[in-house]
Structure formats: C-alpha cells, structure tokens
Design an enzyme around this catalytic site. Structure first.
Site, PDB file in Angstrom:
ATOM      1  N   ARG A  54    -109.294  42.799  54.430  1.00  0.00           N
ATOM      2  CA  ARG A  54    -109.680  41.459  53.975  1.00  0.00           C
ATOM      3  C   ARG A  54    -108.447  40.577  53.780  1.00  0.00           C
ATOM      4  NH1 ARG A  54    -110.212  40.562  48.956  1.00  0.00           N
ATOM      5  NH2 ARG A  54    -111.258  42.506  48.440  1.00  0.00           N
ATOM      6  N   TYR A 106    -120.075  16.389  60.455  1.00  0.00           N
ATOM      7  CA  TYR A 106    -121.061  17.452  60.725  1.00  0.00           C
ATOM      8  C   TYR A 106    -121.991  17.606  59.526  1.00  0.00           C
ATOM      9  CZ  TYR A 106    -122.827  22.073  62.052  1.00  0.00           C
ATOM     10  OH  TYR A 106    -123.624  23.138  62.371  1.00  0.00           O
ATOM     11  N   ASP A 178    -111.705  17.354  61.674  1.00  0.00           N
ATOM     12  CA  ASP A 178    -112.531  18.351  62.368  1.00  0.00           C
ATOM     13  C   ASP A 178    -112.351  18.090  63.867  1.00  0.00           C
ATOM     14  OD1 ASP A 178    -114.558  19.820  63.602  1.00  0.00           O
ATOM     15  OD2 ASP A 178    -116.015  19.467  62.012  1.00  0.00           O
ATOM     16  N   LYS A 203    -117.533  27.348  68.756  1.00  0.00           N
ATOM     17  CA  LYS A 203    -117.873  26.453  69.846  1.00  0.00           C
ATOM     18  C   LYS A 203    -116.926  26.665  71.040  1.00  0.00           C
ATOM     19  CE  LYS A 203    -120.839  25.072  66.782  1.00  0.00           C
ATOM     20  NZ  LYS A 203    -120.547  24.008  65.848  1.00  0.00           N
TER      21      LYS A 203
HETATM   22  C1  LIG Z   1    -120.701  23.737  64.523  1.00  0.00           C
HETATM   23  C2  LIG Z   1    -119.827  22.775  63.843  1.00  0.00           C
HETATM   24  C3  LIG Z   1    -119.388  22.976  62.526  1.00  0.00           C
HETATM   25  C4  LIG Z   1    -119.837  24.176  61.703  1.00  0.00           C
HETATM   26  O1  LIG Z   1    -119.349  25.358  62.238  1.00  0.00           O
HETATM   27  P1  LIG Z   1    -120.113  26.773  62.141  1.00  0.00           P
HETATM   28  O2  LIG Z   1    -119.222  27.679  62.917  1.00  0.00           O
HETATM   29  O3  LIG Z   1    -121.487  26.591  62.685  1.00  0.00           O
HETATM   30  O4  LIG Z   1    -120.143  27.119  60.672  1.00  0.00           O
HETATM   31  C5  LIG Z   1    -118.545  22.039  61.965  1.00  0.00           C
HETATM   32  N1  LIG Z   1    -118.163  20.933  62.652  1.00  0.00           N
HETATM   33  C6  LIG Z   1    -118.577  20.708  63.909  1.00  0.00           C
HETATM   34  C7  LIG Z   1    -118.123  19.474  64.595  1.00  0.00           C
HETATM   35  C8  LIG Z   1    -119.419  21.601  64.551  1.00  0.00           C
HETATM   36  O5  LIG Z   1    -119.842  21.348  65.791  1.00  0.00           O
END
Ligand SMILES: *Cc1c(COP(=O)(O)O)cnc(C)c1O
Length: 381
Positions: A54, A106, A178, A203
């Site tokens: 961890r 998001y 982000d 993603k």
């Molecule tokens: C999917 C996404 C998130 C959240 O991420 P997870 O891996 O689903 O927790 C945050 N910001 C953006 C722009 C996203 O597309």
C-alpha cells in the site's frame, strides 16, 4: 533508461520512462510484482526500497515515474480511479478552505465536492471558468484550489489555462487541471502554469477499456506532493500492481492513439457539420467553436471526443444511438473502440445536458467506416 532525461521526446518517454530491464531475470517487459510485503534488512530497514504494497510497490513506482515524465512534473501519485485522485487533492485541504471549481467539471468531481467535502467543511463556488472576470470575483482570502477541466464534458468547452493559472497565482490558490480529455500528448497544463494535473487513467492512458485508475502529477516535489503521498498511503485508494502494469502498457501507445483519434474526430466533426440531420457540432477543432482560438493555442490537436445535436428531440437522439452498429452505445471514453452515448440519460434526471445531444468517443477504427455508420444511424433513426 534515464527516465527524467528531458531531452527525450514524448513518444520516446512514453515507451521508456519508468521501464528498465529486470535486473534479477533479464525480463524485458515489466514483471508483475504481486507481493504485498518486502524483505527487511538486518537493521530493520527496507532491503530493496520497499516495505508494504500500500505504501509503495515496484509496478506503481514505475507507473508514477512514467506519468511524471510524460506530464513534465516532478512527482506523480497514482490512485485506484480518477475520482479517488480528485478526492485526495481535496483531502489535503482544511475545513473552512475554499475551492473554486468549474461549473462544467466532471459530474463526479462536482458531486464529490458537494456531498462529501461540503460536509468536511470546504467552502465551494462553481463558476464558468471561461469567464475570467467571473472567476476572479469568485476568489476569497481562503481560496486554496482553482479546479479546471478543458476540454470539458460533454460540450467540449475550452478554458484558457495560462490565463487561469496566472489568476490563481495572484490569489494564492493552487491551480489544478483535469487533463483527461486532452492527455499530455495534446496539452501541457504544467508548462502553462498549473501546479497539479489530474487524470482519470481509466480513459486514454489505459486506452483499452479494461482498467481503472487515476493520478495527480505535481509540478514540484513540494509539501503538497508530500501531503498527497500521505493521503495515498493512509487513504489506501491505490491501484493494484496489475492495474499499474496495464496503465503503463497503455502509456507506451498513448501518443500514437491520441493523435490518430484526434485526426479521425476532426474528420467526423467536419462531416457531421454538413449533415442536415445534425443541428450543431461541438468540437474545438472546428473554426466556429467558441473556444477554437484558445484551443489552437494551448493544444497540439483537438482530441478524440466530440458531441453533436440531432435536429429533433431526445427521442430522436436515442433512436440514432440505438441505430449505430459500429459505435457501441456505452459511457466512458478513450478506448480503442468507438463509443456513442446519450449523455442526458447517463447523467439522470438532474442532468442539464441538452436531450438532443449525442457524445462520441472516437476509437481507432477507420474514419470512413465510422462515417458510414453515423450516416446509416442518422438515416435509419
Ligand atoms: C472519467 C472521468 C473522471 C473520473 O474518473 P474515474 O476513473 O471514472 O473515477 C474525471 N474526469 C474526467 C474528465 C473523466 O472523463
């Protein structure tokens, strides 16, 4: 290799950063280190620089080295999902601290702030960060974080990263971007003045729709990076060694995939714009997009995400989604296969997304096949 060698190009770093031939076995592909615990030395210290999985483990360390190198930061901290990374950032704040967050950030980031972190005592303001004057007015003496997302979801809104980073600096707030939609291949928030970049590595990084992860990359290895490391360790929202291995494997092809997906998305956007069955196309690569000039300045290409509105209502949009054959109707983005989504349905009754809007995540299929599929879906519906 020398992972921090900043003379190397992004494409080279994507393959080599954080990767070394295994000293013990000669394995060229990174071995999976599933062990939860690590050998102690005679004096009770760490015999090989690890203690407990961890806290740190070889696969996560490799991935973090890779993420830091690609984003141009000094430290990267990996989490089990994008939202775990976002929560970790906010957990470094204290009750009474103030966060300015883009109103189009998001959905899960906004909800997490409103539900969990408001209870924790954080003060929140949601603003349109494309409006610099409104953003400037939102700051208070307790503002600690300005949270940006560009391009945003699902309207692909663009905000001026450099201008907002400068604004955050004036007000003593950390500016966090982000960068999930753009990836470091297309957009470099740390070079534009942000202090932290956040990714949902679920993603484009993972890139194959089969692993979840998140990360924060800090411009400097400073007190904030130490605090984030502490939240990672004590909060425990860590990616498994296998998750780290998969995300790092994805990173190697990230530049290739993202450039190809961007080129195909631009082709699709231009084609969609000419269709009478389509009333609007939201893609920053189109000259009539409101954020096009800023996007052209701060991005090297415009990404693999786009949305469009059908001429008609929500029912017609749902029918188009259902009529697609090559595009898979599903949420998420950044994978090799193209996805099509009726966003308003995914977001639920509270959604403010236009009901006639369809979002596309463009994959690696041939543009001509994707266009033929959209043409058929628009005609059939
Ligand atoms: C999917 C996404 C998130 C959240 O991420 P997870 O891996 O689903 O927790 C945050 N910001 C953006 C722009 C996203 O597309």
């Amino acid at each position: 290799m020398r992972a921090t060698d900043d003379t190397l190009s992004l494409d080279t770093l994507a393959v080599h950063a954080g990767r070394e031939t295994d000293a013990a076995t000669g394995a060229v592909a990174p071995p999976l280190h599933a062990s939860t615990t690590f050998l102690r030395s005679a004096d009770g210290g760490e015999a090989h620089g690890f203690s407990y999985a961890r806290a740190d483990n070889p696969n996560r360390r490799s991935l973090e080295t890779c993420l830091a190198a690609l984003e141009g930061g000094e430290a990267a901290i990996a989490f089990s999902s994008g939202l775990a990374a976002a929560q970790a950032l906010f957990q470094t704040l204290a009750p009474g601290d103030h966060v300015v967050c883009d109103q189009d950030a998001y959905y899960g980031v906004r909800k997490g702030l409103q539900i969990g972190l408001a209870r924790w005592g954080l003060e929140l303001s949601f603003v349109d960060t494309a409006d610099l004057a409104a953003t400037a007015r939102a700051f208070t003496p307790r503002t600690r974080v300005l949270w940006l997302e560009t391009p945003s979801n699902p309207l692909l809104k663009i905000v001026d990263i450099a201008a907002l980073a400068a604004l955050g600096r004036v007000h003593g707030a950390r500016v966090v971007c982000d960068n999930t939609f753009a990836t470091p291949v297309l957009q470099r928030p740390l070079e534009l003045g942000c202090e932290v970049v956040m990714h949902s590595t679920t993603k484009y990084y993972g890139g194959h729709g089969d692993v979840m992860g998140g990360a924060l990359i800090c411009a400097r290895r400073d007190a904030l990076a130490d605090k984030l490391r502490e939240v990672q360790h004590l909060g425990g929202a860590i990616p498994s060694p296998r998750d780290c291995q998969l995300i790092q494997r994805g990173a190697a092809t990230l530049p290739l995939r993202v450039r190809r997906q961007s080129a195909t998305a631009l082709e699709l956007a231009r084609w969609l714009q000419r269709q009478p069955a389509v009333s609007a196309v939201h893609y920053p690569g189109l000259p009539d997009h409101p954020g096009h000039a800023i996007a052209a300045r701060q991005m090297s290409a415009f990404g693999g995400m786009l949305s469009f509105r059908v001429a008609g209502d929500g029912q017609r949009a749902l029918a188009v989604v259902a009529a697609a054959r090559l595009f898979t109707p599903a949420t998420s983005l950044g994978s090799v296969e193209s996805l099509i989504e009726h966003r308003a349905s995914s977001e639920g009754p509270a959604s403010t997304t236009p009901r006639e809007l369809i979002r596309l995540s463009v994959g690696l299929e041939a543009a001509a096949d994707l266009i033929a599929d959209l043409e058929r879906a628009l005609t059939a519906a």
